[in-house]
Scaffold this active site. Structure first.
Site, PDB file in Angstrom:
ATOM      1  N   GLY A  12       0.827  -1.196   0.000  1.00 47.08           N
ATOM      2  CA  GLY A  12       0.000   0.000   0.000  1.00 47.08           C
ATOM      3  C   GLY A  12       0.863   1.247   0.000  1.00 47.08           C
ATOM      4  N   CYS A  13       0.413   2.264   0.708  1.00 49.72           N
ATOM      5  CA  CYS A  13       1.115   3.543   0.783  1.00 49.72           C
ATOM      6  C   CYS A  13       2.520   3.364   1.330  1.00 49.72           C
ATOM      7  CB  CYS A  13       0.323   4.487   1.682  1.00 49.72           C
ATOM      8  SG  CYS A  13       1.213   5.962   2.167  1.00 49.72           S
ATOM      9  N   PHE A  14       3.526   3.801   0.581  1.00 48.03           N
ATOM     10  CA  PHE A  14       4.893   3.607   1.061  1.00 48.03           C
ATOM     11  C   PHE A  14       5.231   4.490   2.253  1.00 48.03           C
ATOM     12  CE2 PHE A  14       6.649   6.014  -2.986  1.00 48.03           C
ATOM     13  CZ  PHE A  14       6.035   7.195  -2.593  1.00 48.03           C
TER      14      PHE A  14
END
Length: 226
Positions: free
Chosen positions: A59-61
């Site tokens: 997902g979001c890094f």
């Protein structure tokens, strides 16, 4: 659902859109309690002092970076893009979902202090690997769950734990994590690096990253940096 240059509106609406995601982030299982991980390989003596690299997309890094930065034995976490076909992609291009790249992190670690097995346990705890091409409100192939292996040993371990976790029904749904060879990794723009530590007052950090990070730290309280 993240900040790009000048995207103030998205930060203003995030407080209303992301509360469900912040809540569900608290219910990820502690994968280390499964039979699969109870016999995980421990860290080995590292006579050469050489560092290894694990590459995960979850997902979001920003979230992944903030979580793995906490672990003892992790030296550096670099946010970037991998798994696609476009050379030198920008964050804006990756956000379109047309580059084939996933937001990912290169996790550089000392194998004498933390093993790849332990990093996999953290990976499967840090996000929901049963969501296909999304994590909560972040939707698109760029947010897919993926393990990019650097050698055959990493490939075998990734496959082994996915198989065992599915057999044990560790999650309510089957794991959809992609296991693919590591090819080329493009470092994201500078403002993405160390994002949570630099932008902790942003709504996304407060409502999404912080709850996930607090839960993660509770699970791995015995593996945190001092």
């Amino acid at each position: 659902m993240k900040k790009t240059d000048g995207s103030i509106l998205r930060q203003l609406c995030v407080a209303f859109l992301l509360l469900p995601l912040a809540a569900c982030a608290q219910h990820q299982p502690d994968i280390r309690n499964t039979t699969a991980f109870k016999a995980m390989e421990p860290a080995k003596e590292n006579v050469s002092g050489k560092r290894d690299t694990a590459t995960f997309a979850a997902g979001c890094f920003w979230c992944v970076e903030a979580q793995f930065q906490q672990l003892e034995g992790v030296d550096t976490v670099i946010s970037g893009f991998t798994g696609g076909t476009v050379a030198n992609p920008s964050y804006k291009a990756v956000c379109t979902g047309t580059t084939g790249h996933a937001e990912a992190c290169n996790i550089i670690y000392d194998p004498s202090r933390i093993s790849y097995d332990e990093l996999l346990a953290a990976f499967f705890t840090a996000h929901d690997p049963t969501q296909l091409n999304r994590q909560g409100n972040d939707v698109g192939t760029q947010y897919r769950s993926a393990i990019f292996y650097h050698n055959e040993a990493q490939k075998e371990k990734a496959g082994y734990y996915i198989k065992r976790l599915n057999e044990e029904h560790a999650y309510n749904r089957p794991i959809v994590t992609e296991v693919a060879p590591y090819t080329v990794f493009y470092k994201a723009e500078d403002y993405h690096q160390d994002y949570y530590n630099q932008n902790g007052d942003q709504p996304y950090c407060q409502l999404v990253i912080r709850p996930k990070l607090e839960k993660f730290k509770k699970v791995f309280k015995d593996k945190l940096k001092h």
